[in-house]
Design a protein around this motif. Structure first.
Motif, PDB file in Angstrom:
ATOM      1  N   VAL A   9       0.869  -1.180   0.000  1.00 30.50           N
ATOM      2  CA  VAL A   9       0.000   0.000   0.000  1.00 30.50           C
ATOM      3  C   VAL A   9       0.903   1.226   0.000  1.00 30.50           C
ATOM      4  O   VAL A   9       1.669   1.448   0.930  1.00 30.50           O
ATOM      5  CB  VAL A   9      -0.931   0.007   1.242  1.00 30.50           C
ATOM      6  CG1 VAL A   9      -1.766   1.271   1.272  1.00 30.50           C
ATOM      7  CG2 VAL A   9      -1.820  -1.223   1.245  1.00 30.50           C
ATOM      8  N   GLU A  13      -2.592   5.793  -1.455  1.00 27.09           N
ATOM      9  CA  GLU A  13      -3.666   4.869  -1.085  1.00 27.09           C
ATOM     10  C   GLU A  13      -3.775   4.740   0.433  1.00 27.09           C
ATOM     11  O   GLU A  13      -4.876   4.654   0.975  1.00 27.09           O
ATOM     12  CB  GLU A  13      -3.425   3.491  -1.702  1.00 27.09           C
ATOM     13  CG  GLU A  13      -4.564   2.538  -1.487  1.00 27.09           C
ATOM     14  CD  GLU A  13      -4.357   1.184  -2.136  1.00 27.09           C
ATOM     15  OE1 GLU A  13      -5.348   0.442  -2.218  1.00 27.09           O
ATOM     16  OE2 GLU A  13      -3.222   0.872  -2.559  1.00 27.09           O
ATOM     17  N   ARG A  16      -5.766   7.596   1.731  1.00 30.74           N
ATOM     18  CA  ARG A  16      -7.190   7.405   1.397  1.00 30.74           C
ATOM     19  C   ARG A  16      -7.852   6.381   2.314  1.00 30.74           C
ATOM     20  O   ARG A  16      -8.990   6.551   2.745  1.00 30.74           O
ATOM     21  CB  ARG A  16      -7.309   6.970  -0.066  1.00 30.74           C
ATOM     22  CG  ARG A  16      -8.725   6.863  -0.571  1.00 30.74           C
ATOM     23  CD  ARG A  16      -8.776   6.573  -2.061  1.00 30.74           C
ATOM     24  NE  ARG A  16      -8.063   5.380  -2.467  1.00 30.74           N
ATOM     25  CZ  ARG A  16      -8.536   4.138  -2.362  1.00 30.74           C
ATOM     26  NH1 ARG A  16      -9.728   3.929  -1.838  1.00 30.74           N
ATOM     27  NH2 ARG A  16      -7.820   3.108  -2.766  1.00 30.74           N
ATOM     28  N   LEU A  17      -7.111   5.299   2.636  1.00 29.94           N
ATOM     29  CA  LEU A  17      -7.668   4.228   3.470  1.00 29.94           C
ATOM     30  C   LEU A  17      -7.533   4.500   4.967  1.00 29.94           C
ATOM     31  O   LEU A  17      -8.136   3.805   5.778  1.00 29.94           O
ATOM     32  CB  LEU A  17      -6.979   2.902   3.137  1.00 29.94           C
ATOM     33  CG  LEU A  17      -7.187   2.359   1.729  1.00 29.94           C
ATOM     34  CD1 LEU A  17      -6.321   1.138   1.495  1.00 29.94           C
ATOM     35  CD2 LEU A  17      -8.655   2.038   1.496  1.00 29.94           C
ATOM     36  N   THR A  31      -9.611  -7.795   2.427  1.00 33.36           N
ATOM     37  CA  THR A  31      -9.553  -7.464   3.848  1.00 33.36           C
ATOM     38  C   THR A  31      -8.127  -7.593   4.371  1.00 33.36           C
ATOM     39  O   THR A  31      -7.474  -8.606   4.141  1.00 33.36           O
ATOM     40  CB  THR A  31     -10.478  -8.407   4.656  1.00 33.36           C
ATOM     41  OG1 THR A  31     -11.786  -8.325   4.122  1.00 33.36           O
ATOM     42  CG2 THR A  31     -10.485  -8.049   6.126  1.00 33.36           C
TER      43      THR A  31
END
Length: 59
Positions: A9, A13, A16-17, A31
């Motif tokens: 990641v 990103e 964003r997460l 997940t």
């Protein structure tokens, strides 16, 4: 048994997460199961701890 895979990641990103940048062990569904890890190798070692590889018996 769930198959886990390593996934990197990146910073954009991760923001964003709402997680830290790094390597994560993820399920097929996406997940996150474990992480962040510093390297893909560290992530794969954790995956092997969670689900050890199947050892075939010789007959």
């Amino acid at each position: 048994m769930q198959t886990l895979s390593p996934r990197h990641v990146k910073t954009d990103e991760a923001l964003r997460l709402g997680v830290e940048q790094g390597w994560y062990a993820i399920k097929v569904s996406g997940t996150f199961v474990s992480g962040p890890h510093d390297s893909e190798g560290d992530c794969r070692r954790k995956i092997d701890e969670i689900h050890p590889p199947v050892v075939k018996k010789k007959r």
